[in-house]
Design a protein around this motif. Sequence first.
Motif, PDB file in Angstrom:
ATOM      1  N   GLU A 186      -4.132   0.416  -4.437  1.00  0.00           N
ATOM      2  CA  GLU A 186      -3.819   0.017  -3.058  1.00  0.00           C
ATOM      3  C   GLU A 186      -2.306   0.103  -2.877  1.00  0.00           C
ATOM      4  O   GLU A 186      -1.546  -0.459  -3.668  1.00  0.00           O
ATOM      5  CB  GLU A 186      -4.314  -1.393  -2.783  1.00  0.00           C
ATOM      6  N   ARG A 187      -1.874   0.818  -1.858  1.00  0.00           N
ATOM      7  CA  ARG A 187      -0.430   1.002  -1.682  1.00  0.00           C
ATOM      8  C   ARG A 187       0.275  -0.246  -1.174  1.00  0.00           C
ATOM      9  O   ARG A 187       1.489  -0.382  -1.309  1.00  0.00           O
ATOM     10  CB  ARG A 187      -0.163   2.176  -0.752  1.00  0.00           C
ATOM     11  N   ASP A 188      -0.467  -1.165  -0.557  1.00  0.00           N
ATOM     12  CA  ASP A 188       0.117  -2.438  -0.118  1.00  0.00           C
ATOM     13  C   ASP A 188      -0.504  -3.559  -0.954  1.00  0.00           C
ATOM     14  O   ASP A 188      -0.444  -3.534  -2.163  1.00  0.00           O
ATOM     15  CB  ASP A 188      -0.131  -2.642   1.375  1.00  0.00           C
ATOM     16  N   HIS A 189      -1.111  -4.546  -0.276  1.00  0.00           N
ATOM     17  CA  HIS A 189      -1.784  -5.645  -0.962  1.00  0.00           C
ATOM     18  C   HIS A 189      -3.282  -5.544  -0.676  1.00  0.00           C
ATOM     19  O   HIS A 189      -3.693  -5.186   0.423  1.00  0.00           O
ATOM     20  CB  HIS A 189      -1.251  -6.998  -0.482  1.00  0.00           C
ATOM     21  N   PRO A 192      -6.664  -7.311   2.800  1.00  0.00           N
ATOM     22  CA  PRO A 192      -6.111  -7.889   4.029  1.00  0.00           C
ATOM     23  C   PRO A 192      -7.245  -8.324   4.960  1.00  0.00           C
ATOM     24  O   PRO A 192      -8.346  -7.785   4.912  1.00  0.00           O
ATOM     25  CB  PRO A 192      -5.333  -6.713   4.640  1.00  0.00           C
ATOM     26  N   GLU A 215      -1.595  -2.810  -7.175  1.00  0.00           N
ATOM     27  CA  GLU A 215      -1.074  -2.886  -5.813  1.00  0.00           C
ATOM     28  C   GLU A 215       0.282  -2.189  -5.744  1.00  0.00           C
ATOM     29  O   GLU A 215       0.981  -2.042  -6.746  1.00  0.00           O
ATOM     30  CB  GLU A 215      -0.965  -4.340  -5.394  1.00  0.00           C
ATOM     31  N   GLY A 216       0.645  -1.747  -4.555  1.00  0.00           N
ATOM     32  CA  GLY A 216       1.893  -1.010  -4.393  1.00  0.00           C
ATOM     33  C   GLY A 216       1.849   0.357  -5.043  1.00  0.00           C
ATOM     34  O   GLY A 216       2.892   0.919  -5.398  1.00  0.00           O
ATOM     35  N   SER A 218       0.964   4.254  -4.634  1.00  0.00           N
ATOM     36  CA  SER A 218       0.690   5.358  -3.701  1.00  0.00           C
ATOM     37  C   SER A 218       0.235   6.575  -4.488  1.00  0.00           C
ATOM     38  O   SER A 218       0.804   6.907  -5.538  1.00  0.00           O
ATOM     39  CB  SER A 218       1.947   5.714  -2.897  1.00  0.00           C
TER      40      SER A 218
END
Length: 722
Positions: A186-189, A192, A215-216, A218
């Motif tokens: 997952e590029r963010d958290h 959501p 996480e984080g 890409s």
Amino acid sequence: MQPAPLPLTQELVLIGGGHAHALVLRMWGMNPLPGVRVTVIDPNPSAPYTGMLPGHIAGHYALDALEIDLVKLARFAGARLILGRASALDRDARLVHVPGRPPVPYDALGIDIGISSAPLTLDGFAEHGVPAKPLGPYADRWRAFLADGGGPVTVIGGGVGGVELAMAMAHALTQAGHPPRVTLLERDHILPGIGDRARATLRARLSKLGVDCREGASVGNVTADTVTLSDGSALPSALTVGAAGARPQAWLADTGLDLTDGYVTVGPDLQSVNTPAVFATGDCAHLSHAPRPKAGVFAVREAPILYRNLRAVLAGHPPPKTYRPQRDYMKLISLGDRAALLDKHGLSLSGRWLWRWKDRIDRRFMRKFHDLPAMPPPPLPAEHAAGMAEALGDKPACGGCGAKVSGTTLARVLAQLPTTGRLDVETQPGDDAAVLAIGGTRQVITTDHLRAFTEDPYLQTRIAAVHALGDAWAMGAKPQAALAQIILPRMAPALQDHWLAEIMAAAGSVFAEAGAEIVGGHTSLGTELTVGFTVTGLSDRAPITLAGARAGDALVLTKPIGSGTVLAGEMQMKAQGRWVMATLDQMARPQADAAAALAGAHAMTDVTGFGLAGHLLAICDASNLAAELDLDAIPLLPGAVELAEAGIHSTLYPGNRALADRISVPWGAKGELLFDPQTAGGLLAAIPADTTGEVLQRLRDAGHSAARIGRMVPGAPFVTVT
């Protein structure tokens, strides 16, 4: 005078077999709007229910448990199902374009086509990855992957859907004895849009199942066995699943419909805001008055509104209902094993009891489609002629060759026909077609027509054309010309234009491919669709008849049998959709190349209404020989045996069974299928035994399911089956 059938005046088209459309079809079947023809367009004969997909991936549900059979549902609703993918929309002409077919007209149109997963744009993903949506290809890929021994898995996307599938795959790999090497990127958290307590529980569950959550992260590109991240690091990945967000279907961008981020913008009545004849529901729609996340619960609740509003528009009234979605909805998330988590309004609960609750909800929803209510036929008038109930029977009347008059009745009547002797006819009664000697040329002439067995005129016509050409191919003739005989159901003039254009496009393509031309015909209006053709063909040599078989000849059949049983099962809604579509596909398969491969046959016929047994006995009678069949060598259509074992037969089966005293057969489902009437069936040929291998190879190279099924032997006309 008998009351005339009600005419068709309006066309309703539903693109996609999503949850909303599936529920609309069910409601339509229980209460249709008279005068409306319904068309469903979907690339698959079934649609998976999203709520049970993680359970299927985890191994808790068989595929059948989460499949909505669109073929059966369309039959229930009286709709036609077009297996294809809509590619364009002409709003001015009100036409839907489907590759390989004439445009499909509509007066009202529904769109419920779901979404794709966003990673399709990643370098290499389209070639090597599989998106989680649409669900069918992903489920197929997963089953094959697990059967091949598994391997490292990468899930791109850490929303609820990605997390749920990562847990399901890790559980299934563990249960299968494979290491649960699953990585979630997952590029963010992750997670959501759900509560903190639920997120913490799901993180802990991912860790317990051995899912590596990053996480984080890409993604740079995807290959067949690797996922490379944007920082240059590489992950081994034998299966890469894309679950990163939502992506609208690309073809919507060129429709002229008002879109929001690529999704069809609709108002409270679910109508397109700039094209009132078009409705959209489910994930492909954007609710302009109340935007909501993509979730199946909204499609389910939109269905009753869509049903009422479509009926109103088709009846010439304004839509009476508006849809107001709830602000929040209950999320029941599968945890891999038979446990689930609930999240709503910040409340979070988890446990096995929630799985059992979720399972009951899901199964109750699917029962709506697996247990369709039996709709009683219209009652007979209070006063009616004696014998009417018996003549109607307790099952729907078959179409195709199942609607033929029995062979014994036909033979009895034909024997009474006078002959003038003025024509130079080279064939005998019982041959597939008449061969007229005209000067130095031989012309084959034959005719055939079929009562409709499918709601799709295009497919019905293709099959009718292949069926009519069968007699010419069986006699070794090259098709020359055709006359069409078309009876349309009563309908408005505009619908007549569309139906006839569709029918003639289908017929024209089949006859052109066969080297023939449609030179005329006749049309009329009646109670139901009937399509037929009179065909002529030319032959520069003696025709292949029933009479030339020789002892020792091998018997070759070019198509599987069982179509009458499968179509009867479909009419009774007891046949699986994939069986039906496989049968229709075989029936629509032309046989010019098969006839060419069998050009050296001593005797040949096409297997149609009187079944394999009846047509083989015709060769035996004409050639004064017996035959031996290997029952296990006879190719059968998918589902034919299962349906025959359930006691399902075509209405012509009892008449064909009258030949049973001339055939020795081990009784059972396979034996019964020898008497099953076929429509557009295969060619049955007696060929020199020493050419069998070469001929079969040519047939199979051309794509035919051909087989050697027996041989001709000396003796009085009789068939022995072993």
